[in-house]
Motif scaffolding. Structure first.
Motif, short mmCIF file in Angstrom:
data_model
loop_
_atom_site.label_atom_id
_atom_site.label_comp_id
_atom_site.label_asym_id
_atom_site.label_seq_id
_atom_site.Cartn_x
_atom_site.Cartn_y
_atom_site.Cartn_z
N ARG C 47 -21.06 -26.60 26.89
CA ARG C 47 -19.73 -27.18 26.72
C ARG C 47 -19.79 -28.17 25.59
NH1 ARG C 47 -15.93 -30.00 31.38
NH2 ARG C 47 -16.79 -31.98 30.73
N VAL C 53 -15.07 -26.38 24.56
CA VAL C 53 -15.25 -24.93 24.47
C VAL C 53 -16.71 -24.62 24.76
CG1 VAL C 53 -15.29 -23.00 22.82
CG2 VAL C 53 -13.28 -24.50 22.98
N PRO C 54 -16.99 -23.55 25.53
CA PRO C 54 -18.38 -23.19 25.81
C PRO C 54 -19.16 -22.93 24.52
CG PRO C 54 -16.89 -21.95 27.22
CD PRO C 54 -16.04 -22.67 26.21
N LEU C 57 -19.96 -19.37 23.01
CA LEU C 57 -19.03 -18.63 22.15
C LEU C 57 -19.32 -18.89 20.67
CD1 LEU C 57 -15.65 -19.12 24.09
CD2 LEU C 57 -17.16 -17.13 24.08
N ARG C 59 -22.59 -19.78 17.67
CA ARG C 59 -23.68 -18.98 17.12
C ARG C 59 -24.92 -19.83 16.89
NH1 ARG C 59 -19.53 -19.92 13.88
NH2 ARG C 59 -18.35 -18.12 14.56
N GLY C 68 -18.38 -22.65 18.25
CA GLY C 68 -17.53 -21.62 17.65
C GLY C 68 -16.12 -22.07 17.37
N TYR C 69 -15.78 -23.33 17.74
CA TYR C 69 -14.40 -23.76 17.56
C TYR C 69 -14.24 -24.58 16.27
CZ TYR C 69 -9.67 -24.74 19.48
OH TYR C 69 -8.32 -24.81 19.70
N HIS C 70 -15.02 -25.67 16.13
CA HIS C 70 -14.87 -26.52 14.94
C HIS C 70 -16.19 -26.80 14.24
CE1 HIS C 70 -11.29 -27.42 17.46
NE2 HIS C 70 -10.67 -27.35 16.31
N GLY C 71 -17.26 -26.09 14.64
CA GLY C 71 -18.47 -26.13 13.83
C GLY C 71 -19.44 -27.27 14.06
N LEU C 72 -19.24 -28.10 15.11
CA LEU C 72 -20.27 -29.10 15.39
C LEU C 72 -21.57 -28.37 15.75
CD1 LEU C 72 -18.56 -31.86 17.62
CD2 LEU C 72 -18.71 -31.72 15.13
#
Lengths: 339, 339, 339
Positions: C47, C53-54, C57, C59, C68-72
């Motif tokens: 998380r 977001v998990p 999801l 990479r 996979g959402y904002h690249g942290l």
């Protein structure tokens, strides 16, 4: 929302109970049914007291059920008769409830409450189901709604005009006569269509298409939710005996607060030997009850959600009288049992 | 988690409302929509007050809805106009709510709260949707997530770099400029990629593959959750009017706390007469919003479960500013309504 | 119903963890697993602390996971190592938990509690899984039941007589010997069938059909729910080494209160090079564990519902001793942790 305990619930059609184990939940109680070698019906708690596995996953050995997990055996009284392990001693608590059962009118009746209060003569009269004057077809329907919503549906047959194309009449909804002198523990909802042309149902049954007649729908309700519809059509002002009569039984049994067992049957006193007509009646019943009533009642259940219908203060019409009375009789018995 | 009442929600695309009954839940209220014979849109509580069956299971008769269960009729004001039973008297309580509706910019807008406060001029400007300079394609998406999670997604377009291969740029995520002088009831989230090569989206739209340009993504948010993206690409330091412009509307409407209606549209001011491009844009929109955003947002909803996002104290980045501001505006209006 | 924290849970077979992200919930904690470039196993909270977001999801980038959402990006210690937005500053709270992991006997072991207390030498001995004297086949099963119901199942192997036709013996359920001198943190459940003909399982393994022998099923249990079955058959009164031995591992890991991961393996010290026998053993394991045990245990879970089994006061038989002891050991450790 508890259920009446001291009453006879329709648990199954007699033909459903055989030498196989049948699991059915009634009023939130999980029960396994089977028939003994001598032919009597047994209903036991469907849960082994050892590890709580449902007994219906086991097997019938003579008149006993062997649990499918570790082999404890329970006889028709619910007593454990075999512990196959160790010294074979049977723990005192190793037993299950054996329900009081009656078999009458082709129906298996179940009594949840105190066995000493169970009186078979108090079972409402559905002798039409086994009366040789009639040919009867039976079916079963599972409904995702509280049993009282189905009972409401059947006690207000004016819905036929809107829900069932086959029962619709050109002259609009039927006439409803309120009961003048109601019986304290029985409800009648009488709908009639005097001097009308037959609807599609009676045309299918053979009533002449262009001949006016008197069409009656007299529904009888007995607690907890057992309904018998005296439905028929005869010539205008002619005696009932001259016309077609097709009494229809609706036995409603709560499974849970929001699901129900719906046993229905149609019995006819004409064309009894026509198997094709029997098939056609089954087809009609499925079309009407499964495909037309069920979606409406289930949508109603979703709208009502977990609330009791009356607590939501529905608008009441004249035709709601019988359904309201039936609910009051159930409520009174529930309150009497809780005292 | 209540919803703002005195606001305009996007209830449907205008084209969705016809002479058929359409059921849609908005902010936990079940509503049935239809169009009158004269063409105006009606929204009524989708529940008959008699037996609580959804009205959308009934039928349209002129400008009224006939309940599919017992035939009560309700007109566009929500008044019961026909009781077909008994003496036909209409009980005082036999009525349903008729919602305040507006139709503007090709959208049906719904006002849940006090009708007297509903002012059509306060509907956020989405005139681009019906502006003849643009060719617009529309779609609809159902999302298993709270509407604010979708709004968060759209107010931080840096996610395009990670979630959408078509929107990814070789030079990394876009530049974000915080609003200098924020408007009290509107939020802007401006992302830009000055002097870059076009991503796959702009290549598809016809921007020359090897020509650098200025790419802008300027998102405007209005309460409760209506977003308009000014997206376009033009030559480096060239005026916007010279380039491609494809403003994209995102109208988010809560269905329940954890599900949403997502209406989106893409409007373009170029190649307006190419039907193939319209089809391609619909295909891209589905690929991007349905297949890429929706799984991420729904996974986020499952992780957040029934908690409000901010109560879980998320780590905040610079790019979260607009989403946080939008949530504060919603929260302030909710609190004002509860006073 | 909490779970023990300071213990080693079987999280995966070693072969399951690769350079792809694997999401698995263990004891209600969502964890993403992967292998570093150097080959060690990492388990991080699945998380992202930014928008929840998990991470699975996203990479894998080198030894880090990119959301996979904002690249942290988060490295194997759980530290955020890259914020690609704005000035790139990393918020102090931007980190996730990195779980203590061990890899031993071909199993990935997870420690939920305090890392300082994690001692790999305390992992129960499953060296048979990687002992070259044995050929081992492994599998995985997801069960909709609490892990202790599965452990109960395995600690009372008398169920084989009723649940598994392949393990049934003509002479009835096996003999059970209670432990004389129980170890404080280990349970043995010893079932034996001295001087019997082989059941179908041992016939399939090659034991002569008409030759009597001694069949043993000695189950070892270690907390939290790791079981190793010493199962074999040898000639009557002959030494174990002469016969067939097929030790079977059952590693049970809670996913949630009502779902479990079930890792099983069969290791054999005979016919090690026969691939067909390996395939046959996998087929038998699926038939027995997936198709026969799982339905019974899941029905038990539904019957028990959310209650803890012992709170329902099950009838106890002699053969329940080991299961009851194992539950007490778990309960004692849970209570010790809560102090």
């Amino acid at each position: 929302m508890p259920f009446i305990q001291n009453t006879w619930y329709a648990a199954a059609w007699s033909t459903e109970i055989t030498r196989s184990l049948l699991a059915r939940t009634i009023a939130n109680e999980n029960i396994v049914f089977y028939r003994t070698e001598a032919g009597s019906v047994v209903g036991l708690t469907d849960r082994c007291p050892h590890r709580f596995v449902p007994l219906h996953l086991g097997r019938l050995k003579g008149d006993s059920v062997e649990c499918g997990y570790h082999g404890l055996c329970f006889d028709q009284t619910g007593a454990c008769t075999l512990n196959p392990h160790g010294d074979g001693q049977i723990p005192r608590a190793a037993k299950v409830k054996s329900y009081k059962i009656a078999e009458k009118h082709g129906v298996v009746w179940l009594w949840l409450g105190e066995a000493s209060k169970a009186d078979e003569s108090s079972i409402a009269d559905f002798s039409v189901l086994t009366n040789p004057k009639f040919r009867t077809v039976c079916s079963y329907l599972h409904v995702q709604a509280n049993y009282q919503l189905i009972s409401d549906n059947l006690l207000d047959l004016s819905h036929g005009q809107y829900v069932h194309p086959m029962f619709k009449n050109a002259e609009g909804p039927p006439r409803f006569e309120a009961e003048k002198d109601p019986h304290s523990n029985e409800v009648w909802a009488k709908f009639s269509r005097p001097n009308q042309l037959p609807n599609k149902y009676f045309q299918m049954l053979g009533y002449p298409k262009d001949q006016r007649g008197d069409h009656r729908n007299f529904m009888r309700w007995n607690p907890p939710s057992l309904l018998l519809l005296d439905v028929g059509m005869t010539g205008v002002n002619r005696p009932v005996e001259e016309g077609l009569s097709i009494p229809t039984s609706h036995l409603l049994t709560p499974e849970t607060e929001t699901t129900s067992h719906y046993f229905w049957a149609m019995s006819r006193d004409f064309r009894q030997d026509e198997d094709d007509l029997s098939q056609e009646l089954l087809r009609v019943g499925v079309a009407v009850f499964d495909d037309e009533d069920k979606p409406v009642i289930e949508a109603q259940q979703r709208a009502v959600n977990t609330s009791e219908l009356m607590s939501l203060k529905p608008v009441l019409l004249h035709t709601d009288g019988p359904a309201v009375r039936a609910r009051r009789i159930v409520e009174a018995q529930l309150q009497a049992e809780q005292r």
